[in-house]
Write a protein that holds these residues in place. Structure first.
Motif, PDB file in Angstrom:
ATOM      1  N   UNK A 256      52.784  39.711  41.074  1.00  0.00           N
ATOM      2  CA  UNK A 256      51.825  39.257  40.075  1.00  0.00           C
ATOM      3  C   UNK A 256      50.495  40.009  40.140  1.00  0.00           C
ATOM      4  N   UNK A 257      50.318  40.794  41.203  1.00  0.00           N
ATOM      5  CA  UNK A 257      49.021  41.441  41.447  1.00  0.00           C
ATOM      6  C   UNK A 257      48.839  42.639  40.529  1.00  0.00           C
ATOM      7  N   UNK A 258      47.701  42.679  39.826  1.00  0.00           N
ATOM      8  CA  UNK A 258      47.365  43.810  38.964  1.00  0.00           C
ATOM      9  C   UNK A 258      46.748  44.966  39.740  1.00  0.00           C
ATOM     10  N   UNK A 259      45.977  44.639  40.792  1.00  0.00           N
ATOM     11  CA  UNK A 259      45.222  45.682  41.484  1.00  0.00           C
ATOM     12  C   UNK A 259      44.755  45.162  42.832  1.00  0.00           C
ATOM     13  N   UNK A 260      44.338  46.074  43.680  1.00  0.00           N
ATOM     14  CA  UNK A 260      43.693  45.752  44.943  1.00  0.00           C
ATOM     15  C   UNK A 260      42.225  46.153  44.831  1.00  0.00           C
ATOM     16  N   UNK A 261      41.352  45.324  45.387  1.00  0.00           N
ATOM     17  CA  UNK A 261      39.922  45.636  45.336  1.00  0.00           C
ATOM     18  C   UNK A 261      39.356  45.648  46.753  1.00  0.00           C
ATOM     19  N   UNK A 262      38.483  46.611  47.015  1.00  0.00           N
ATOM     20  CA  UNK A 262      37.843  46.769  48.323  1.00  0.00           C
ATOM     21  C   UNK A 262      36.440  47.314  48.096  1.00  0.00           C
ATOM     22  N   UNK A 263      35.645  47.277  49.146  1.00  0.00           N
ATOM     23  CA  UNK A 263      34.291  47.817  49.035  1.00  0.00           C
ATOM     24  C   UNK A 263      34.278  49.337  49.060  1.00  0.00           C
ATOM     25  N   UNK A 264      35.278  49.940  49.718  1.00  0.00           N
ATOM     26  CA  UNK A 264      35.326  51.393  49.835  1.00  0.00           C
ATOM     27  C   UNK A 264      36.733  51.888  49.478  1.00  0.00           C
ATOM     28  N   UNK A 265      37.040  52.131  48.211  1.00  0.00           N
ATOM     29  CA  UNK A 265      38.391  52.551  47.812  1.00  0.00           C
ATOM     30  C   UNK A 265      38.871  53.826  48.482  1.00  0.00           C
ATOM     31  N   UNK A 266      37.957  54.695  48.916  1.00  0.00           N
ATOM     32  CA  UNK A 266      38.384  55.954  49.531  1.00  0.00           C
ATOM     33  C   UNK A 266      39.079  55.746  50.869  1.00  0.00           C
ATOM     34  N   UNK A 267      38.917  54.556  51.479  1.00  0.00           N
ATOM     35  CA  UNK A 267      39.528  54.296  52.775  1.00  0.00           C
ATOM     36  C   UNK A 267      40.731  53.360  52.667  1.00  0.00           C
ATOM     37  N   UNK A 268      41.272  53.203  51.450  1.00  0.00           N
ATOM     38  CA  UNK A 268      42.389  52.286  51.218  1.00  0.00           C
ATOM     39  C   UNK A 268      43.724  52.940  51.537  1.00  0.00           C
ATOM     40  N   UNK A 269      44.686  52.120  51.968  1.00  0.00           N
ATOM     41  CA  UNK A 269      46.058  52.585  52.103  1.00  0.00           C
ATOM     42  C   UNK A 269      46.650  52.813  50.717  1.00  0.00           C
ATOM     43  N   UNK A 270      47.702  53.584  50.657  1.00  0.00           N
ATOM     44  CA  UNK A 270      48.364  53.882  49.385  1.00  0.00           C
ATOM     45  C   UNK A 270      49.345  52.764  49.036  1.00  0.00           C
ATOM     46  N   UNK A 271      48.803  51.665  48.525  1.00  0.00           N
ATOM     47  CA  UNK A 271      49.613  50.486  48.215  1.00  0.00           C
ATOM     48  C   UNK A 271      49.660  50.181  46.727  1.00  0.00           C
ATOM     49  N   UNK A 272      49.034  51.016  45.905  1.00  0.00           N
ATOM     50  CA  UNK A 272      48.995  50.766  44.472  1.00  0.00           C
ATOM     51  C   UNK A 272      47.603  51.021  43.920  1.00  0.00           C
ATOM     52  N   UNK A 273      47.339  50.448  42.762  1.00  0.00           N
ATOM     53  CA  UNK A 273      46.048  50.623  42.088  1.00  0.00           C
ATOM     54  C   UNK A 273      44.934  49.983  42.913  1.00  0.00           C
ATOM     55  N   UNK A 274      43.911  50.762  43.240  1.00  0.00           N
ATOM     56  CA  UNK A 274      42.791  50.276  44.054  1.00  0.00           C
ATOM     57  C   UNK A 274      41.494  50.552  43.311  1.00  0.00           C
ATOM     58  N   UNK A 275      40.625  49.538  43.253  1.00  0.00           N
ATOM     59  CA  UNK A 275      39.329  49.680  42.603  1.00  0.00           C
ATOM     60  C   UNK A 275      38.247  49.092  43.497  1.00  0.00           C
ATOM     61  N   UNK A 276      37.021  49.442  43.207  1.00  0.00           N
ATOM     62  CA  UNK A 276      35.892  48.900  43.964  1.00  0.00           C
ATOM     63  C   UNK A 276      35.692  47.433  43.584  1.00  0.00           C
ATOM     64  N   UNK A 277      35.424  46.599  44.580  1.00  0.00           N
ATOM     65  CA  UNK A 277      35.183  45.187  44.330  1.00  0.00           C
ATOM     66  C   UNK A 277      33.865  44.996  43.589  1.00  0.00           C
ATOM     67  N   UNK A 278      33.926  44.277  42.467  1.00  0.00           N
ATOM     68  CA  UNK A 278      32.741  43.976  41.663  1.00  0.00           C
ATOM     69  C   UNK A 278      32.691  42.477  41.391  1.00  0.00           C
ATOM     70  N   UNK A 279      31.650  41.776  41.817  1.00  0.00           N
ATOM     71  CA  UNK A 279      31.567  40.330  41.591  1.00  0.00           C
ATOM     72  C   UNK A 279      31.717  39.936  40.128  1.00  0.00           C
ATOM     73  N   UNK A 280      31.229  40.762  39.220  1.00  0.00           N
ATOM     74  CA  UNK A 280      31.286  40.421  37.796  1.00  0.00           C
ATOM     75  C   UNK A 280      32.710  40.294  37.281  1.00  0.00           C
TER      76      UNK A 280
END
Length: 320
Positions: A256-280
């Motif tokens: 069901x997950x559309x994306x993964x969000x983190x504070x630093x996308x450049x350090x993410x594992x290759x698990x799918x779509x990754x974006x920077x976490x934004x509270x908005x």
């Protein structure tokens, strides 16, 4: 086992920032364990991963040479740089004289991968000088933790089990190390050659491990039911080891997950779509599965709630 760590095993090349931080933390533990040794000319790290700990050991210890060996070592770090020499392979295959007479041998999160822990320790003993020491770090048996979920972990070692394997290998446990903080689910042992007087250690109570595995077994149903009730879009906060474990053990929620969000996308594992976490983004209807070390899950959940989001966290039975 050699086949597992062939070309497709890329864990040592993932998430360099987190890997460097772990390497520094482990190096501090090892430095404390070896404090007071009169001579520390050559040190070998078996199962050195990316080489992060070996490089840190070269900085924090008064050692002349640090050798690192790993069957899945990334090609871009092979060779000698300063005091550190990194090589790819298995210790059993290294018969040259350079791979003997070490003052210290270190193995971090390696023994649990070996088919025969006592044989592994015996090979380490062969590579040590008579007065040398070995430092072995591995996951704890109590409390239970996510190492129980990894397919290439063949053993979960209680203190009693480790001591028995060490005795068979001709070692005695001279010191046990209690790790804390981010390393709280790991344990350490300092070994010296020679047999110790048998120590009466209690057997490990498996009830905690049973509860832990039951919680993982139920997690997919729990989260899917919760997501059905909440509705909306689904994202995961986290893109490292814990997210990978969730992908394996909660596959319907993961789907069901559309994306993964983190504070630093450049350090993410290759698990799918990754974006920077934004509270908005919470205002867009996202429900957020928290996929971080369970020690940090409450802090992340509180952050998401403050930002107006709806976090889904692991149950309390999953502590590490």
């Amino acid at each position: 086992m050699a086949a597992i760590y062939a070309e497709d095993y890329d864990l040592p090349a993932l998430s360099s920032l987190a890997d460097d931080a772990r390497g520094e933390a482990y190096a501090q533990v090892v430095a404390g364990a070896l404090d007071g040794m009169p001579s520390l000319g050559r040190l070998l790290e078996v199962g050195c991963g990316s080489g992060a700990t070996a490089r840190s050991l070269a900085r924090v210890l008064p050692v002349h040479q640090v050798w690192g060996l790993d069957p899945a070592l990334p090609d871009n770090v092979l060779g000698t740089l300063g005091k550190v020499t990194l090589s790819k392979g298995l210790l059993d295959d290294r018969t040259e004289s350079d791979w003997r007479d070490f003052d210290a041998v270190v193995a971090i999160n390696t023994i649990e991968h070996t088919p025969d822990p006592s044989a592994f320790l015996a090979v380490i003993s062969e590579r040590l000088r008579p007065e040398g020491k070995a430092v072995i770090i591995c996951p704890t048996a109590t409390p239970a933790n996510c190492e129980l979920l990894f397919f290439d972990h063949l053993w979960t070692l209680s203190r009693a089990a480790f001591s028995a394997f060490a005795t068979v290998a001709g070692f005695r446990v001279s010191k046990t190390l209690a790790l804390d903080g981010a390393l709280a689910c790991f344990q350490g042992f300092v070994l010296e050659k020679g047999h110790s007087v048998g120590e009466n250690m209690p057997l490990t109570n498996l009830a905690n491990a049973v509860r832990y595995l039951a919680a993982w077994q139920e997690l997919d149903d729990v989260w899917c039911d919760r997501l059905d009730a909440l509705g909306g879009r689904v994202q995961i906060f986290g893109a490292g080891q814990m997210a990978a474990v969730i992908r394996a053990y909660a596959p319907r929620a993961w789907a069901r997950v559309e994306r993964l969000v983190v504070d630093n996308p450049s350090d993410a594992w290759n698990l799918g779509r990754v974006e920077r976490y934004l509270p908005a983004d919470h205002a867009r209807g996202y429900r957020t599965i928290v996929a971080v070390n369970p020690l940090a899950k409450e802090a992340v959940a509180q952050r998401i709630r403050r930002d107006g989001g709806e976090p889904l966290i692991m149950p309390d039975a999953i502590q590490f």
